[in-house]
Scaffold this active site. Structure first.
Site, PDB file in Angstrom:
ATOM      1  N   HIS A  10       0.824  -1.213   0.000  1.00 33.93           N
ATOM      2  CA  HIS A  10       0.000   0.000   0.000  1.00 33.93           C
ATOM      3  C   HIS A  10       0.863   1.271   0.000  1.00 33.93           C
ATOM      4  O   HIS A  10       2.004   1.272   0.454  1.00 33.93           O
ATOM      5  CB  HIS A  10      -0.922   0.024   1.224  1.00 33.93           C
ATOM      6  CG  HIS A  10      -0.197   0.034   2.528  1.00 33.93           C
ATOM      7  ND1 HIS A  10       0.348   1.165   3.080  1.00 33.93           N
ATOM      8  CD2 HIS A  10       0.115  -0.971   3.364  1.00 33.93           C
ATOM      9  CE1 HIS A  10       0.945   0.872   4.203  1.00 33.93           C
ATOM     10  NE2 HIS A  10       0.831  -0.422   4.413  1.00 33.93           N
ATOM     11  N   ARG A  61      -6.110   0.756   4.048  1.00 39.36           N
ATOM     12  CA  ARG A  61      -4.982   1.315   3.280  1.00 39.36           C
ATOM     13  C   ARG A  61      -4.628   0.433   2.092  1.00 39.36           C
ATOM     14  O   ARG A  61      -4.232   0.927   1.025  1.00 39.36           O
ATOM     15  CB  ARG A  61      -3.762   1.561   4.193  1.00 39.36           C
ATOM     16  CG  ARG A  61      -3.221   0.350   4.948  1.00 39.36           C
ATOM     17  CD  ARG A  61      -2.278   0.821   6.043  1.00 39.36           C
ATOM     18  NE  ARG A  61      -1.516  -0.211   6.761  1.00 39.36           N
ATOM     19  CZ  ARG A  61      -1.965  -0.898   7.809  1.00 39.36           C
ATOM     20  NH1 ARG A  61      -3.195  -0.713   8.246  1.00 39.36           N
ATOM     21  NH2 ARG A  61      -1.185  -1.783   8.428  1.00 39.36           N
ATOM     22  N   GLU A  88      -1.429  -6.958   7.411  1.00 40.68           N
ATOM     23  CA  GLU A  88      -0.080  -6.700   7.928  1.00 40.68           C
ATOM     24  C   GLU A  88       0.199  -7.633   9.110  1.00 40.68           C
ATOM     25  O   GLU A  88      -0.736  -8.141   9.740  1.00 40.68           O
ATOM     26  CB  GLU A  88       0.011  -5.219   8.361  1.00 40.68           C
ATOM     27  CG  GLU A  88       1.357  -4.769   8.916  1.00 40.68           C
ATOM     28  CD  GLU A  88       2.525  -5.043   7.973  1.00 40.68           C
ATOM     29  OE1 GLU A  88       2.869  -6.235   7.808  1.00 40.68           O
ATOM     30  OE2 GLU A  88       3.099  -4.084   7.416  1.00 40.68           O
ATOM     31  N   ARG A  89       1.480  -7.873   9.388  1.00 45.67           N
ATOM     32  CA  ARG A  89       1.865  -8.609  10.587  1.00 45.67           C
ATOM     33  C   ARG A  89       1.237  -7.884  11.802  1.00 45.67           C
ATOM     34  O   ARG A  89       1.242  -6.642  11.872  1.00 45.67           O
ATOM     35  CB  ARG A  89       3.385  -8.601  10.700  1.00 45.67           C
ATOM     36  CG  ARG A  89       3.948  -8.900  12.079  1.00 45.67           C
ATOM     37  CD  ARG A  89       4.740  -7.741  12.626  1.00 45.67           C
ATOM     38  NE  ARG A  89       5.930  -7.471  11.847  1.00 45.67           N
ATOM     39  CZ  ARG A  89       7.071  -8.140  11.996  1.00 45.67           C
ATOM     40  NH1 ARG A  89       7.186  -9.096  12.865  1.00 45.67           N
ATOM     41  NH2 ARG A  89       8.106  -7.790  11.257  1.00 45.67           N
ATOM     42  N   ARG A 116      12.496  -6.937  11.791  1.00 47.35           N
ATOM     43  CA  ARG A 116      13.008  -7.589  10.581  1.00 47.35           C
ATOM     44  C   ARG A 116      13.402  -9.056  10.730  1.00 47.35           C
ATOM     45  O   ARG A 116      13.645  -9.710   9.727  1.00 47.35           O
ATOM     46  CB  ARG A 116      14.202  -6.790  10.036  1.00 47.35           C
ATOM     47  CG  ARG A 116      13.799  -5.452   9.422  1.00 47.35           C
ATOM     48  CD  ARG A 116      12.982  -5.641   8.153  1.00 47.35           C
ATOM     49  NE  ARG A 116      12.409  -4.387   7.675  1.00 47.35           N
ATOM     50  CZ  ARG A 116      11.187  -3.949   7.992  1.00 47.35           C
ATOM     51  NH1 ARG A 116      10.386  -4.690   8.773  1.00 47.35           N
ATOM     52  NH2 ARG A 116      10.726  -2.810   7.528  1.00 47.35           N
ATOM     53  N   HIS A 158       0.569  -5.581   2.327  1.00 47.88           N
ATOM     54  CA  HIS A 158       1.351  -4.853   3.341  1.00 47.88           C
ATOM     55  C   HIS A 158       2.826  -5.263   3.319  1.00 47.88           C
ATOM     56  O   HIS A 158       3.155  -6.358   2.849  1.00 47.88           O
ATOM     57  CB  HIS A 158       0.756  -5.150   4.710  1.00 47.88           C
ATOM     58  CG  HIS A 158      -0.688  -4.773   4.787  1.00 47.88           C
ATOM     59  ND1 HIS A 158      -1.111  -3.560   5.280  1.00 47.88           N
ATOM     60  CD2 HIS A 158      -1.812  -5.428   4.379  1.00 47.88           C
ATOM     61  CE1 HIS A 158      -2.429  -3.486   5.195  1.00 47.88           C
ATOM     62  NE2 HIS A 158      -2.877  -4.615   4.651  1.00 47.88           N
TER      63      HIS A 158
HETATM   64  O1  LIG Z   1       2.848  -2.071  10.485  1.00 51.89           O
HETATM   65  C1  LIG Z   1       3.689  -1.167  10.349  1.00 51.89           C
HETATM   66  O2  LIG Z   1       4.081  -0.445  11.268  1.00 51.89           O
HETATM   67  C2  LIG Z   1       4.295  -0.916   8.985  1.00 51.89           C
HETATM   68  O3  LIG Z   1       3.337  -0.975   8.021  1.00 51.89           O
HETATM   69  C3  LIG Z   1       5.418  -1.872   8.661  1.00 51.89           C
HETATM   70  O4  LIG Z   1       6.282  -1.764   9.677  1.00 51.89           O
HETATM   71  P1  LIG Z   1       7.822  -2.200   9.626  1.00 51.89           P
HETATM   72  O5  LIG Z   1       8.513  -1.313   8.658  1.00 51.89           O
HETATM   73  O6  LIG Z   1       8.257  -1.998  11.041  1.00 51.89           O
HETATM   74  O7  LIG Z   1       7.844  -3.641   9.215  1.00 51.89           O
END
Ligand SMILES: O=C(O)[C@H](O)COP(=O)(O)O
Length: 207
Positions: A10, A61, A88-89, A116, A158
């Protein structure tokens, strides 16, 4: 016959802009985010891309990004499946916290591991491995059959649900995936072989 899979993260969200952990919180796109999503659609249209079906998450989003792309390619009414398997996670207890504040509190290293690493979940949330455990079966069962029939499939989702999918498609290890960053609104185009292996991958970065 080989099909095509187009993955797009997104456009910038309000909480990307505010530097907050978002996860399953349902925040909208910013003005830039809308523009990035439209630009992704323009790039795909320039390549003559036409989709047979679109998939997105249950979060606004990603849905708006999906719609901007479909509008740009002239397929505003295309069948679009929304499923939280592509969300998203889940960032758990970090959701809503500022990423710099979190670094101050827990240290740069720990926050990087939560963001990560492959298999270390943030407190109360999902690791990338956990995210992959819902994304990959959904891909295999619901998405991949369209591609293997020779279809062209759009997936607007995401950063981390797509990192999990890309990890499996590219055969990356848990160590390698740490380095993979996905830009907002950057289309990633896979061509798959009939046996479901990847024939080619192209990232449409830049203007
Ligand atoms: O969910 C979130 O905060 C972002 O969309 C992705 O986060 P990240 O860059 O910490 O993986």
């Amino acid at each position: 016959m080989s099909g095509t899979l187009v993955l797009v993260r997104h456009g910038q969200s309000e909480w990307n802009l505010k530097n907050l952990f978002t996860g399953w919180r349902d925040v909208d796109l910013t003005e830039l985010g809308h523009a990035e999503a439209k630009e992704a659609g323009v790039k795909l249209k320039a390549r003559g891309m036409k989709f047979d079906i679109a998939f997105t998450s249950s979060l606004i989003r990603a849905q708006k990004t999906c719609q901007h792309i479909l509008d740009a390619v002239g397929q505003s009414d295309l069948e679009t499946i929304r499923d939280q398997a592509l969300n998203e996670r889940d960032y758990g207890d970090l959701s809503g916290l500022n990423k710099d504040d979190a670094r101050q509190k827990w240290g740069e290293e720990q926050v990087h591991v939560w963001r990560r690493s492959y298999d270390v979940p943030p407190p109360g949330g999902e690791s990338l491995k956990d995210t992959g455990a819902r994304v990959w079966p959904y891909y295999l069962h619901d998405l991949q059959p369209h591609v293997l029939r020779g279809g062209t499939v759009l997936v607007a989702a995401h950063g981390n649900s797509l990192r999990a999918l890309i990890m499996a498609l590219d055969g990356k290890s848990g160590e390698e995936i740490v380095r993979l960053e996905l830009g907002t609104g950057v289309p990633v185009i896979y061509k798959l072989n009939p046996d479901s292996t990847v024939a080619s991958k192209e990232v449409l970065e830049g203007a």
